[in-house]
Design an enzyme around this catalytic site. Structure first.
Site, mmCIF file in Angstrom:
data_model
loop_
_atom_site.group_PDB
_atom_site.id
_atom_site.type_symbol
_atom_site.label_atom_id
_atom_site.label_comp_id
_atom_site.label_asym_id
_atom_site.label_seq_id
_atom_site.Cartn_x
_atom_site.Cartn_y
_atom_site.Cartn_z
ATOM 1 N N GLY A 48 70.046 67.289 74.305
ATOM 2 C CA GLY A 48 68.916 68.082 74.772
ATOM 3 C C GLY A 48 69.337 69.443 75.286
ATOM 4 N N CYS A 49 70.444 69.477 76.019
ATOM 5 C CA CYS A 49 70.916 70.747 76.590
ATOM 6 C C CYS A 49 71.403 71.689 75.497
ATOM 7 C CB CYS A 49 71.999 70.480 77.625
ATOM 8 S SG CYS A 49 71.353 69.554 79.040
ATOM 9 N N THR A 50 71.999 71.125 74.449
ATOM 10 C CA THR A 50 72.446 71.944 73.329
ATOM 11 C C THR A 50 71.237 72.511 72.588
ATOM 12 O OG1 THR A 50 74.485 70.676 73.139
ATOM 13 C CG2 THR A 50 73.801 71.949 71.200
ATOM 14 N N ALA A 53 69.771 75.313 74.831
ATOM 15 C CA ALA A 53 70.656 76.486 74.882
ATOM 16 C C ALA A 53 70.649 77.244 73.555
ATOM 17 C CB ALA A 53 72.074 76.066 75.255
#
Length: 157
Positions: A48-50, A53
């Site tokens: 999710g963070c990738t 970002a």
């Protein structure tokens, strides 16, 4: 446990100075005079963070052209955010919030459900800060996928 204090539009954005991926201190004050998106993400290089970002990375030209800068903040150590930035060609500042004091001050820390368990941690959150340092808008518990597109639409970018 009591929940985190959430920010709301019109409040002064809490000040911070944190190290970036190179260890260089970056302050919110450095962005005074322009709009800035400050987003909190739980952990570098997770799916999710990738996604989030990379969405910010891919929208950076449009955001910058509209006078909006981007800062990402996580509780990861500098070494982890440096690798994350390098692996995914993230050219906006990623800051290391060791101990999550800034996340707590911004209301981006609290209880969440991870794999069916209640845990404390970063609540994926995004705030837009005005040129004068006030919160223009803030969203808590956002979904990584599609969030940046929705934010761009709201900002007219």
């Amino acid at each position: 446990m009591t929940g985190p204090t959430k920010l709301s539009a019109g409040q002064q954005a809490p000040a911070f100075t944190l190290p970036d991926a190179t260890g260089t201190p970056v302050s919110l004050e450095d962005y005074r005079g322009g709009r800035v998106v400050v987003y909190f993400y739980p952990k570098a290089a997770t799916p999710g963070c990738t996604t989030e970002a990379c969405d910010f990375r891919d929208s950076l030209d449009a955001l910058n052209a509209g006078g909006v800068k981007v800062i990402g903040i996580s509780p990861d150590p500098v070494e982890d955010i440096a690798k994350f930035a390098e692996d995914y060609s993230l050219t906006f500042p990623l800051l290391a919030d060791d101990g999550a004091a800034v996340a707590r001050a911004w209301g981006a820390w609290g209880e969440k459900i991870v794999n069916g368990e209640v845990r404390e941690g970063i609540l994926r959150s995004t705030a837009v800060v005005s040129p004068g340092g006030e919160i223009e808008s803030v969203d808590y518990n956002v979904q990584a996928d599609g969030h940046v597109a929705a934010l761009r639409t709201r900002l007219g970018l």
